[in-house]
Design a protein around this motif. Structure first.
Motif, PDB file in Angstrom:
ATOM      1  N   GLY A 228       0.824  -1.200   0.000  1.00 48.43           N
ATOM      2  CA  GLY A 228       0.000   0.000   0.000  1.00 48.43           C
ATOM      3  C   GLY A 228       0.857   1.248   0.000  1.00 48.43           C
ATOM      4  O   GLY A 228       1.764   1.375   0.822  1.00 48.43           O
ATOM      5  N   VAL A 229       0.557   2.182  -0.915  1.00 49.64           N
ATOM      6  CA  VAL A 229       1.364   3.403  -1.010  1.00 49.64           C
ATOM      7  C   VAL A 229       0.513   4.662  -0.899  1.00 49.64           C
ATOM      8  O   VAL A 229       1.001   5.759  -1.155  1.00 49.64           O
ATOM      9  CB  VAL A 229       2.178   3.421  -2.327  1.00 49.64           C
ATOM     10  N   GLY A 230      -0.750   4.531  -0.495  1.00 53.33           N
ATOM     11  CA  GLY A 230      -1.611   5.698  -0.342  1.00 53.33           C
ATOM     12  C   GLY A 230      -1.030   6.688   0.648  1.00 53.33           C
ATOM     13  O   GLY A 230      -0.774   6.346   1.802  1.00 53.33           O
ATOM     14  N   GLY A 231      -0.820   7.922   0.215  1.00 54.21           N
ATOM     15  CA  GLY A 231      -0.276   8.968   1.081  1.00 54.21           C
ATOM     16  C   GLY A 231       1.229   8.960   1.204  1.00 54.21           C
ATOM     17  O   GLY A 231       1.805   9.868   1.820  1.00 54.21           O
ATOM     18  N   LEU A 232       1.897   7.973   0.628  1.00 58.45           N
ATOM     19  CA  LEU A 232       3.347   7.852   0.819  1.00 58.45           C
ATOM     20  C   LEU A 232       4.102   9.007   0.154  1.00 58.45           C
ATOM     21  O   LEU A 232       5.196   9.365   0.601  1.00 58.45           O
ATOM     22  CB  LEU A 232       3.828   6.516   0.249  1.00 58.45           C
TER      23      LEU A 232
ATOM     24  N   VAL B  87       7.512  -6.618  -5.823  1.00 56.63           N
ATOM     25  CA  VAL B  87       6.630  -5.696  -5.095  1.00 56.63           C
ATOM     26  C   VAL B  87       5.593  -5.157  -6.075  1.00 56.63           C
ATOM     27  O   VAL B  87       5.941  -4.653  -7.151  1.00 56.63           O
ATOM     28  CB  VAL B  87       7.424  -4.525  -4.481  1.00 56.63           C
ATOM     29  N   ILE B  88       4.326  -5.265  -5.706  1.00 56.51           N
ATOM     30  CA  ILE B  88       3.232  -4.750  -6.528  1.00 56.51           C
ATOM     31  C   ILE B  88       2.539  -3.646  -5.740  1.00 56.51           C
ATOM     32  O   ILE B  88       2.076  -3.871  -4.610  1.00 56.51           O
ATOM     33  CB  ILE B  88       2.246  -5.871  -6.899  1.00 56.51           C
ATOM     34  N   LEU B  89       2.483  -2.451  -6.310  1.00 58.07           N
ATOM     35  CA  LEU B  89       1.948  -1.290  -5.605  1.00 58.07           C
ATOM     36  C   LEU B  89       0.415  -1.292  -5.671  1.00 58.07           C
ATOM     37  O   LEU B  89      -0.179  -1.520  -6.723  1.00 58.07           O
ATOM     38  CB  LEU B  89       2.490  -0.004  -6.220  1.00 58.07           C
ATOM     39  N   ILE B  90      -0.201  -1.014  -4.527  1.00 56.19           N
ATOM     40  CA  ILE B  90      -1.659  -0.919  -4.431  1.00 56.19           C
ATOM     41  C   ILE B  90      -2.032   0.350  -3.673  1.00 56.19           C
ATOM     42  O   ILE B  90      -1.174   1.037  -3.125  1.00 56.19           O
ATOM     43  CB  ILE B  90      -2.275  -2.160  -3.731  1.00 56.19           C
ATOM     44  N   HIS B  91      -3.314   0.658  -3.633  1.00 49.62           N
ATOM     45  CA  HIS B  91      -3.853   1.839  -2.941  1.00 49.62           C
ATOM     46  C   HIS B  91      -3.170   3.121  -3.427  1.00 49.62           C
ATOM     47  O   HIS B  91      -2.820   3.991  -2.633  1.00 49.62           O
ATOM     48  CB  HIS B  91      -3.706   1.696  -1.433  1.00 49.62           C
ATOM     49  N   TRP B  92      -3.034   3.247  -4.738  1.00 46.82           N
ATOM     50  CA  TRP B  92      -2.443   4.438  -5.342  1.00 46.82           C
ATOM     51  C   TRP B  92      -3.459   5.241  -6.154  1.00 46.82           C
ATOM     52  O   TRP B  92      -3.190   6.388  -6.535  1.00 46.82           O
ATOM     53  CB  TRP B  92      -1.278   4.055  -6.268  1.00 46.82           C
ATOM     54  N   ASP B  93      -4.623   4.666  -6.432  1.00 41.32           N
ATOM     55  CA  ASP B  93      -5.548   5.284  -7.371  1.00 41.32           C
ATOM     56  C   ASP B  93      -6.565   6.176  -6.676  1.00 41.32           C
ATOM     57  O   ASP B  93      -6.803   6.084  -5.469  1.00 41.32           O
ATOM     58  CB  ASP B  93      -6.273   4.205  -8.179  1.00 41.32           C
TER      59      ASP B  93
END
Length: 321
Positions: free
Chosen positions: A226-230, A254-260
């Motif tokens: 999860g990268v939301g807010g990173l 690594v697969i990035l999620i929570h970016w949209d």
């Protein structure tokens, strides 16, 4: 005046995904019984080996910014049905709710009812589910340290703090009724998950935060990070988050999620969250640098389509029993 206007327009714009086309994993029809994943935006992911399916969150309604600001929100049955159809989702064994903000829990009870899944979540998630009075919905309240087995999947539950600085926090107390204001969806307890499967060990960290040593004895071949807010965090925070999740588990993939932008409907192309709330460009560039330095790979996933996980695990980190 013009400079101020241009600055405001920039803040409400979204980073382009075009520079990162090479990070997008291709759709690949998995072999029969092969572990694969489907991404539906935010941290909604379906993992399946054709016999057993595990879903994270199941958030499909995606109310708009205006709706979140001025209206009470509730599940959108039409949007849920379209998303399940686009992802060929019919039966799910377990639905794991990461925490109780609306972009994770809003649709979980309705989805579980449709796909005949058992929900696993916190006491706050339980209050939201029970507040909808839906027939036939099964829920098991779980704590960090729990382990559940479905088919070839062994699921471990971990405490995993929410991204820093994001409200509303704390547990939901008392009766919860739907529809509700967005700020009534308090986070409650927050979880990460490790799925062990013969085809690979997968760690899902829905929120961009960490507990030191949380995964020190946890092996993973793939991390859904999860990268939301990173993009708004300091470099030191990003480096430690990476070290405590990806580095600690030994994962090379690594697969990035929570970016949209989860205020856009799923029948529109996924778009990064606007600059006023995040900076995906900054996040990807920092994570690419960390990954390159350590010989790891980072990816994005297209929505709805299956991606076989075994081919993207170039160097398995975990021993197989």
């Amino acid at each position: 005046m013009l400079i101020a206007l241009l600055g405001a327009m920039h803040m409400f714009a979204s980073p382009s995904l075009a520079p990162y086309d090479e990070l997008m994993l291709p759709a690949a029809e998995p072999a029969p019984a092969e572990l694969h994943a489907r991404f539906f935006g935010v941290s909604t992911i379906l993992f399946s080996d054709d016999e057993t399916s595990i879903m994270i969150d199941g958030f499909f309604s995606r109310p708009s910014m205006l709706e979140l600001a001025i209206q009470r929100i509730k599940p959108d049955g039409d949007r849920i049905a379209r998303a399940l159809d686009l992802g060929d989702v019919e039966k799910v064994n377990a639905l794991l709710v990461a925490h109780s903000h609306h972009d994770h829990v809003l649709d979980s009870a309705r989805v579980a009812q449709i796909v005949d899944a058992t929900i696993f979540g916190s006491s706050s998630t339980k209050r939201i589910v029970e507040g909808q009075d839906l027939d036939g919905v099964r829920l098991e309240e779980v704590k960090a340290g729990a382990r559940r087995i479905f088919g070839h999947f062994e699921i471990d539950f971990f405490e995993s703090p929410h991204s820093p600085g994001v409200a509303p926090s704390g547990p939901i107390e008392g009766q919860f009724r739907m529809p509700a204001r967005a700020w009534e969806f308090k986070a409650g307890e927050s979880y990460a998950y490790r799925l062990r499967h013969p085809d690979g060990y997968v760690l899902i960290v829905p929120s961009a935060n960490f507990l030191r040593g949380n995964f020190s004895n946890v092996c993973a071949d793939v991390v859904f990070l999860g990268v939301g807010g990173l993009g708004k965090q300091r470099n030191e925070f990003v480096q430690e988050y990476w070290r405590e999740t990806v580095g600690a588990t030994g994962a090379r993939t690594v697969i990035l999620i929570h970016w949209d932008d989860f205020t856009r409907p799923l029948d529109e192309p996924l778009r990064a969250f606007p600059y006023f709330g995040d900076d995906l460009e900054r996040t990807i560039e920092r994570l690419k640098a960390l990954a390159t330095a350590e010989g790891r790979n980072i990816y994005l996933m297209p929505p709805f389509v299956p991606v076989a996980l075994r081919p993207v695990v170039t160097a398995p980190a975990c021993p197989r029993s």
